[in-house]
Design a protein around this motif. Structure first.
Motif, PDB file in Angstrom:
ATOM      1  N   VAL A 297      22.163  -9.756  -3.368  1.00  0.00           N
ATOM      2  CA  VAL A 297      21.119 -10.708  -3.772  1.00  0.00           C
ATOM      3  C   VAL A 297      20.859 -11.703  -2.651  1.00  0.00           C
ATOM      4  CG1 VAL A 297      20.457 -12.455  -5.454  1.00  0.00           C
ATOM      5  CG2 VAL A 297      21.766 -10.475  -6.179  1.00  0.00           C
TER       6      VAL A 297
ATOM      7  N   LEU B   4      13.544 -12.053   2.266  1.00  0.00           N
ATOM      8  CA  LEU B   4      12.260 -12.520   1.738  1.00  0.00           C
ATOM      9  C   LEU B   4      11.822 -13.811   2.417  1.00  0.00           C
ATOM     10  CD1 LEU B   4      12.507 -11.979  -2.134  1.00  0.00           C
ATOM     11  CD2 LEU B   4      11.111 -10.729  -0.485  1.00  0.00           C
TER      12      LEU B   4
ATOM     13  N   ILE C  66      15.751  -3.386   4.891  1.00  0.00           N
ATOM     14  CA  ILE C  66      15.820  -2.511   3.715  1.00  0.00           C
ATOM     15  C   ILE C  66      16.832  -1.391   3.955  1.00  0.00           C
ATOM     16  CG2 ILE C  66      14.543  -0.805   2.370  1.00  0.00           C
ATOM     17  CD1 ILE C  66      12.049  -2.598   2.828  1.00  0.00           C
TER      18      ILE C  66
ATOM     19  N   LEU D 161      13.527 -22.248  -4.055  1.00  0.00           N
ATOM     20  CA  LEU D 161      13.318 -20.817  -4.309  1.00  0.00           C
ATOM     21  C   LEU D 161      14.626 -20.057  -4.117  1.00  0.00           C
ATOM     22  CD1 LEU D 161      11.425 -18.445  -4.895  1.00  0.00           C
ATOM     23  CD2 LEU D 161      11.079 -18.230  -2.438  1.00  0.00           C
TER      24      LEU D 161
ATOM     25  N   ALA E 160      11.565  -6.067   8.385  1.00  0.00           N
ATOM     26  CA  ALA E 160      11.673  -5.765   6.957  1.00  0.00           C
ATOM     27  C   ALA E 160      12.300  -4.390   6.739  1.00  0.00           C
ATOM     28  CB  ALA E 160      10.297  -5.830   6.311  1.00  0.00           C
ATOM     29  N   PHE E 161      11.832  -3.390   7.494  1.00  0.00           N
ATOM     30  CA  PHE E 161      12.330  -2.037   7.263  1.00  0.00           C
ATOM     31  C   PHE E 161      13.788  -1.879   7.682  1.00  0.00           C
ATOM     32  CE2 PHE E 161       7.815  -0.786   6.828  1.00  0.00           C
ATOM     33  CZ  PHE E 161       7.937  -0.219   5.580  1.00  0.00           C
TER      34      PHE E 161
ATOM     35  N   PHE F 277      26.745 -24.799  -8.340  1.00  0.00           N
ATOM     36  CA  PHE F 277      26.885 -26.076  -9.023  1.00  0.00           C
ATOM     37  C   PHE F 277      26.230 -26.040 -10.405  1.00  0.00           C
ATOM     38  CE2 PHE F 277      24.909 -30.293  -9.762  1.00  0.00           C
ATOM     39  CZ  PHE F 277      26.060 -31.028  -9.936  1.00  0.00           C
TER      40      PHE F 277
ATOM     41  N   LEU G  63      16.785 -20.681  -7.083  1.00  0.00           N
ATOM     42  CA  LEU G  63      16.417 -19.955  -8.304  1.00  0.00           C
ATOM     43  C   LEU G  63      16.822 -18.489  -8.226  1.00  0.00           C
ATOM     44  CD1 LEU G  63      12.905 -21.278  -9.337  1.00  0.00           C
ATOM     45  CD2 LEU G  63      15.075 -21.542 -10.513  1.00  0.00           C
ATOM     46  N   ILE G  64      16.574 -17.859  -7.082  1.00  0.00           N
ATOM     47  CA  ILE G  64      16.936 -16.445  -6.917  1.00  0.00           C
ATOM     48  C   ILE G  64      18.449 -16.284  -7.043  1.00  0.00           C
ATOM     49  CG2 ILE G  64      16.997 -14.500  -5.318  1.00  0.00           C
ATOM     50  CD1 ILE G  64      14.372 -15.437  -4.177  1.00  0.00           C
TER      51      ILE G  64
ATOM     52  N   VAL H 286      18.804 -10.064   0.065  1.00  0.00           N
ATOM     53  CA  VAL H 286      17.390  -9.922  -0.294  1.00  0.00           C
ATOM     54  C   VAL H 286      16.682 -11.271  -0.193  1.00  0.00           C
ATOM     55  CG1 VAL H 286      15.788  -9.405  -2.166  1.00  0.00           C
ATOM     56  CG2 VAL H 286      17.742  -7.923  -1.773  1.00  0.00           C
TER      57      VAL H 286
ATOM     58  N   ALA I 155      19.714 -16.819 -10.598  1.00  0.00           N
ATOM     59  CA  ALA I 155      19.461 -15.626 -11.414  1.00  0.00           C
ATOM     60  C   ALA I 155      20.483 -14.541 -11.085  1.00  0.00           C
ATOM     61  CB  ALA I 155      18.036 -15.118 -11.176  1.00  0.00           C
ATOM     62  N   GLY I 156      20.818 -14.426  -9.787  1.00  0.00           N
ATOM     63  CA  GLY I 156      21.813 -13.448  -9.372  1.00  0.00           C
ATOM     64  C   GLY I 156      23.183 -13.755  -9.952  1.00  0.00           C
TER      65      GLY I 156
ATOM     66  N   LEU J 197      23.981 -25.108  -4.519  1.00  0.00           N
ATOM     67  CA  LEU J 197      23.327 -25.689  -5.698  1.00  0.00           C
ATOM     68  C   LEU J 197      23.382 -24.734  -6.884  1.00  0.00           C
ATOM     69  CD1 LEU J 197      22.075 -28.457  -5.725  1.00  0.00           C
ATOM     70  CD2 LEU J 197      19.837 -27.425  -5.383  1.00  0.00           C
TER      71      LEU J 197
ATOM     72  N   ILE K   1      10.858 -13.332   6.227  1.00  0.00           N
ATOM     73  CA  ILE K   1       9.527 -12.764   6.415  1.00  0.00           C
ATOM     74  C   ILE K   1       8.465 -13.830   6.176  1.00  0.00           C
ATOM     75  CG2 ILE K   1       7.875 -11.141   5.430  1.00  0.00           C
ATOM     76  CD1 ILE K   1      10.258  -9.279   4.890  1.00  0.00           C
TER      77      ILE K   1
END
Lengths: 301, 272
Positions: free
Chosen positions: A222, A229, A292, A180, A288-289, A103, A183-184, A225, A187-188, A100, A232
């Protein structure tokens, strides 16, 4: 005059109250967090080493609650359901969200409307999202049943059937959270440099080549990440299941959070539930760690 | 030409997928229970607002709404003030042993842990303090959660503001705190807005802690109150869908109003 400049100088170097300022500014927030989050966290650790009856502690049992988890078929099942749910939902969200975003990268009419509308699913209260999907799935009042009857079919069973209920839950999560991801990733995509793409166009590279050799590799951090996110977040999913299926039918949609909640508040096994939640907390932190660390290594190379 | 057609079709498809479920919620809320379960109509044949009226006259949704607004307002406001100060301290000061960095990392770690992990001990804490089923218990809990991410979000906004401006103000006789209040804070206003908006969304929508910590209309929030309508045996679909509309309307309206800031807050941190 003399004393005035002196005072000014002290102020700049940080004298008197200004020396204590950083601590004074940090203190209120830290106090709230220590009192309402950290103390309970520690209290939960303590509770996890006790056996409870009717909500009050009766004996210290050490690590027994933790050991018991791994022979508890209901816990293992809820863990498995959670892993399945998270893996399926997040994969679909990543793929759909990425598609999307690609697109929507080209400006065209209607795109602003699309972006605005896509905000709705993720801001609607999760409890209401679950109500919306109950209204779709319900065998008597549901949209699917109404549609099926309008086309001459019978009632559609979703929430009464274990497999369908699980798929229904995944669909709910994908509906709610693909925006979500979108959107992320959008932006990337918008923050990627233009030059490589122009060079590729000059070289006459096809759309697929551009995606495989440029877009995807450049978007990998991106994407990673965003996936971490969401993973989690999805691990702690509770509201939607509580309202949609309450974990049923049977244990088909009983996520770990629901099982923990029931253990604590329905069966009053406070210590055992505390051990369960501490375990979830540790699993998520470890996840998470390591994510990272992995991302840092990718960045470095 | 074919790409244009594909674009139009995709747009329509996505809009339909997102909006049809919402349409069904709104349309169900305008039907009577009889029409919902027995006739299975695709749109309300006899539209009525009875379901909405009933929520406020028989089911105390006025209280739920008030509770939600009060709890959200105070926990976001307190977290913003406290969080802004903490974030500023972490962004600007260098403390011995890099303490400010450690505090920041610590708050971020707390943010990663799923809230459900501390549900039981927070319940026990509020029980022992006599704060179950009260505004104060919810406000304390939500403020703490909000502080962790307010600090984290605002820290990056403060870092973007040049230190020179504060130093100039201090040369002119401002105290350090005065410089923060009069110079840095107003400059960081867009960032603070994005943080506040995000906090409002999360707090207004929270359900898990409201479920465990409240039990009567005295403190039940909108999501919590809505969940009371879900019966064990038969479901009052009409009330439930009306409650869904009432619960979603303010937050969707708010979100669309502040769309730009919202998108910035949601995607922040992931990019870069």
């Amino acid at each position: 005059m003399q004393s005035g400049t002196q005072a000014r100088k002290y102020r700049l170097q940080g004298a008197g109250l200004d020396l204590a300022l950083p601590y004074l500014m940090l203190a209120p927030g830290l106090m709230i967090v220590l009192g309402v989050l950290v103390y309970p966290l520690w209290d939960g650790l303590r509770a996890s080493a006790k056996a409870y009856r009717y909500g009050s502690p009766i004996a210290d049992v050490g690590l027994q609650n933790y050991m018991h988890l791994w022979s508890d078929a209901q816990f293992l099942n809820s863990l498995w359901v959670t892993v399945k749910f998270v893996a399926l939902s997040v994969s679909f969200e990543a793929v759909l969200g990425f598609a999307l975003a690609l697109f929507c990268l080209h400006e065209f009419r209607g795109i602003r409307l699309l972006r605005t509308v896509l905000i709705i699913p993720m801001v609607v209260t999760p409890v209401v999202v679950a109500i919306v999907f109950r209204l779709i799935y319900a065998s008597d009042a549901g949209m699917l049943t109404a549609l099926s009857e309008a086309m001459g079919g019978g009632a559609v069973q979703i929430l009464g059937n274990p497999l369908n209920a699980f798929i229904g839950l995944v669909v709910l999560d994908v509906w709610e959270w693909t925006p979500l991801m979108f959107l992320i990733l959008l932006a990337g995509l918008q923050s990627l440099p233009h030059e490589p793409f122009e060079a590729a166009r000059v070289d006459g590279a096809g759309a697929w080549r551009v995606f495989a050799d440029l877009t995807f590799p450049m978007m990998r951090p991106v994407l990673a990440v965003a996936i971490v996110l969401r993973t989690i977040d999805a691990f702690g999913t509770f509201d939607q299941v509580f309202v949609l299926t309450r974990g049923g039918p049977g244990e088909a949609t009983r996520l770990i959070s629901i099982y923990g909640y029931d253990t604590a508040f329905k069966f009053q096994q406070t210590g055992y539930a505390a051990a369960l939640f501490v375990t979830i907390g540790l699993v998520v932190l470890a996840l998470a760690f390591s994510a990272i660390r992995l991302l840092r290594r990718v960045d470095a190379s | 030409m074919s790409t244009r057609l594909a674009r139009i079709l995709t747009t329509i498809f996505v809009l339909a997928v997102v909006l049809l479920p919402i349409y069904w919620l709104v349309s169900t809320s305008l039907k009577s229970n009889r029409e919902i379960t027995q006739e299975g109509t695709l749109y309300p044949h006899l539209p009525t607002l009875d379901n909405y009226v009933r929520l406020f006259t028989e089911k105390q949704f006025g209280s739920y709404l008030t509770n939600s607004l009060v709890v959200t307002f105070f926990s976001v406001a307190i977290a913003l003030i406290v969080g802004a100060m903490g974030a500023y301290a972490i962004a600007r000061f260098r403390l011995p042993f890099a303490a400010e960095r450690k505090v920041g990392l610590f708050l971020l770690t707390l943010r990663i842990i799923p809230p459900v992990v501390i549900l039981i001990p927070v319940y026990l804490l509020m029980l022992s303090l006599g704060l179950l089923d009260s505004w104060l218990g919810l406000i304390a809990t939500y403020t703490a959660f909000n502080v962790t991410f307010c600090v984290w979000m605002m820290e990056s906004f403060f870092r973007e503001i040049p230190v020179d401006l504060e130093e100039a103000a201090m040369v002119d006789g401002d105290s350090r705190f005065g410089a923060f209040r009069r110079i840095t804070l107003p400059l960081a206003a867009p960032g603070l807005a994005a943080t506040a908006i995000f906090a409002v969304l999360v707090t207004f929508n929270e359900f898990l802690f409201a479920l465990a910590l409240t039990a009567t209309p005295r403190a039940m929030t909108m999501p919590r109150g809505t969940a009371t309508l879900i019966g064990r045996i038969d479901t009052d679909w009409a009330s439930m869908s009306a409650a869904g509309v009432i619960g979603a309307l303010p937050i969707v309206f708010f979100a669309l109003l502040v769309q730009r800031h919202l998108v910035r807050g949601l995607t922040m941190g992931a990019v870069k």
